[in-house]
Design an enzyme around this catalytic site. Structure first.
Site, PDB file in Angstrom:
ATOM      1  CG  ASP A 135     -51.435   2.063   9.951  1.00 39.90           C
ATOM      2  OD1 ASP A 135     -52.533   2.087   9.347  1.00 39.90           O
ATOM      3  OD2 ASP A 135     -51.119   2.900  10.802  1.00 39.90           O
ATOM      4  CE  LYS A 149     -42.931   7.974  15.350  1.00 40.66           C
ATOM      5  NZ  LYS A 149     -43.643   6.920  14.588  1.00 40.66           N
ATOM      6  CB  VAL A 174     -42.984  13.308  15.391  1.00 43.03           C
ATOM      7  CG1 VAL A 174     -41.781  13.427  14.455  1.00 43.03           C
ATOM      8  CG2 VAL A 174     -43.494  11.873  15.394  1.00 43.03           C
TER       9      VAL A 174
END
Length: 659
Positions: free
Chosen positions: A135, A41, A26
């Site tokens: 996540d 990204k 990133v």
């Protein structure tokens, strides 16, 4: 890695590295069209040919781009550059939630609810679109300088209608925040995200995750089998309803958890109300999950094989046979208590040895000081004491040279377990500094100002009838120009007072505000004066005309004096400087005159960019020592040009590009 300055997709100029991950890196970049900072990204070069990684990268772009919410990082653009996929997102200038907790713990309960309300609101929208994050953890939750939350990294998010969500033997995410069903590779639902949200609230309240262990397997087992540690036992001041929110969100069975993120938010928002103060402790109705085996990808727990009853009976018969035939066995039976004592002592000694060795292996290590070392030397020094290098981060430093270590995280001198990761902060050198205006200042004060910012200062003396002795007449780099101090030398022309031999050669200065730069240069040349030129934007003064002058109009000055003028660049445009050219003009002592009045090399600088013509002198001065220059160029309409003339000879003539 992508180099700084690279123009990605002909639009996004790379400024710095924000982070490096297993799938993508990133970068901080500038959108040259919309003039704003963005986060880019970019899929790692070594992974662009891996179908699974590419699919995951594309899935993140798709999942995030479909979610428009103030608390979800917005995807602004998706594209490829020479076959390399990239995703452009809004730039969040602030810490992640993990760093915020570490810095500010313990947090105010009202602040905790405010943070969680934003997270739950965002996840409510995601779940409404049937997108499961999978996540959720503080490291994937960003916070800007105003305290606004932004959820990021939907890299392993999936839609509920995708087949991949029901695959078994597949667990993805951070084990500290992973639900029990997720660790088993079972069905992942919205309640799996709610479990992770419950762990995040726990960490916001206590400052720590509920379960830790020596391995991912041991942590996963605790999530599946052990109850969440009581928050109220750690802090009795925590209201029971608030602890109940954590307990319900982290119930082992998904059926006992909240049905939705909105339901969880509504319960959390009323948890501090006095009417709920006597609420009983939450008890799940479906009990603990009775699954005996937890299957995690890449985890290899020890395999235990139990003998069958038939095998045990066969073994018993064999043992009886040998017992009847062995005098050793008979002796063992006769002195069985003595043998038991010996066996117990042997086990105790072996256990003690294992504990000592293991404790030595995991003993604390003091982090060595690697400040001012290169990255390679710092890495070697850390690894030599049993530590590993984690993330490499870059930032500017006025005291540490480029490429050297500024500091470590954790800091040097801290004690840490062997094998842990240490982050390194590497210097990118001094940042850009705005040159102050020191004209008119006493020399010592001016030097102190400039040297404090890191500039090298050269003194040049000159007679002046308008500037008091030992005060600054002019400076070689104009005020307000942004340069790098480590690469810039500033020459100060200092007044020697009036020249007693110049009484009959005094020149009265006209008001140069009515002059163009060309007319001012012609006047200076006619009367033997040196013109020191600087520039500034002005919406009132026409481009190319003089804004101000020093000394003031009407002042009488001797021939050879330096007159400083500030020339209008016209109204400020949308974009400021796009390039800075650094170069050095060396001094050549070809003059046989060794008197105090020797002027040195005559240097004239010409530039061409969007605001200047190569036909006009940009800077005119004399030098008596090698001098560094930093010239700003504005180059929206193509390359510029730089020409430097020393004592009538061209010593530098080259094109300048916006790199």
């Amino acid at each position: 890695m992508i180099n700084k300055g690279y123009l990605l997709g002909d639009r996004y100029r790379i400024i710095d590295t924000l982070g490096e991950g297993g799938m993508a890196n990133v970068y901080l970049a500038e959108d040259i069209i919309l003039q704003r900072k963005v986060a880019v990204k970019i899929l790692r070069l070594d992974l662009q040919k891996e179908p699974q990684t590419l699919a995951r990268f594309q899935r993140e772009a798709l999942a995030t781009s479909e979610l428009s919410h103030p608390n979800i990082v917005m995807v602004l653009d998706v594209g490829t550059d020479h076959g390399l996929p990239y995703m452009v997102m809004e730039y969040v200038d602030g810490p992640d939630l993990k760093e915020y907790i570490r810095t500010n713990s313990p947090l105010n309960l009202g602040n905790i609810i405010k943070i969680m309300d934003q997270i739950l609101s965002a996840m409510s929208l995601a779940h409404k679109h049937n997108v499961i994050h999978r996540d959720l953890k503080p490291q994937n939750i960003l916070m800007d300088k105003h305290g606004n939350i932004k959820i990021a990294d939907f890299g392993i998010a999936v839609a509920l209608n995708q087949n991949s969500v029901t695959q078994t033997n597949s667990a993805i995410g951070s084990v500290h925040y992973m639900s029990p069903e997720q660790t088993r590779g079972g069905l992942v639902t919205k309640q799996s995200d709610i479990y992770s949200l419950g762990i995040i609230i726990y960490e916001l309240i206590t400052g720590n995750v509920p379960f830790n262990g020596d391995s991912a397997v041991s942590i996963a087992l605790k999530h599946a089998q052990e109850p969440i540690p009581s928050i109220r036992k750690q802090d009795p001041n925590i209201p029971q309803p608030l602890e109940n929110v954590v307990l319900k969100a982290t119930a082992k069975d998904p059926r006992d958890r909240y049905n939705s993120a909105k339901e969880m938010k509504d319960d959390l928002d009323t948890s501090l109300e006095p009417g709920r103060a006597n609420e009983p402790v939450f008890k799940p109705t479906h009990g603990n999950n009775d699954d005996e085996t937890i299957i995690l990808p890449n985890f290899k727990p020890s395999r235990v094989v139990e003998k069958t009853d038939a095998e045990n009976r066969t073994q018993d018969k064999t043992n009886d046979y040998h017992k009847n035939r062995s005098s050793f066995t008979q002796a063992l039976r006769k002195y069985k208590w003595w043998w038991l004592f010996v066996g117990f002592a042997a086990i105790l000694i072996i256990g003690l040895m294992f504990f000592v060795l293991n404790n030595n292996k995991n003993s604390d290590i003091r982090i060595p000081d690697v400040t001012n070392l290169s990255e390679k030397k710092a890495r070697n020094k850390l690894e030599s004491v049993g530590l590993k290098v984690g993330k490499i981060k870059h930032r500017n430093s006025d005291s540490i040279d480029r490429g050297k270590v500024i500091e470590t995280a954790p800091v040097a001198g801290s004690e840490i377990k062997r094998g842990r990761y240490i982050d390194l902060y590497i210097s990118d050198g001094a940042g850009m500094v705005q040159v102050p205006d020191v004209t008119g200042d006493e020399y010592g004060i001016a030097v102190q100002k400039l040297e404090k910012l890191g500039f090298e200062v050269i003194r040049e003396n000159q007679f002046s009838s308008s500037v008091p002795p030992d005060h600054v007449i002019s400076q070689s780099v104009a005020a307000d120009v942004e340069v790098k101090p480590e690469q810039t030398t500033i020459t100060l022309v200092i007044s020697k007072g009036k020249n007693p031999r110049s009484k009959h050669h005094m020149i009265k200065l006209p008001d140069l505000k009515d002059y163009s730069l060309k007319q001012a240069q012609e006047f200076a040349h006619k009367h033997g004066l040196t013109l020191q030129v600087s520039s500034a934007y002005s919406s009132k003064v026409k481009k190319g005309m003089i804004i101000s002058m020093s000394p003031a109009a009407g002042t009488q000055v001797p021939r050879g004096s330096t007159i400083s003028v500030n020339v209008s660049e016209g109204a400020k445009k949308e974009r400021d400087l796009t390039a800075i050219k650094n170069f050095t003009v060396s001094y050549e002592d070809n003059d046989e005159d060794d008197s105090d009045n020797k002027r040195g090399n005559h240097v004239q600088i010409y530039i061409a960019d969007d605001n200047h013509s190569i036909d006009n002198i940009y800077r005119d001065l004399y030098i008596k020592k090698d001098m560094n220059f930093s010239i700003p160029f504005e180059l929206r309409d193509g390359p510029g040009q730089l020409k430097v003339v020393r004592d009538g000879q061209v010593i530098l003539n080259e094109k300048v590009k916006n790199d």
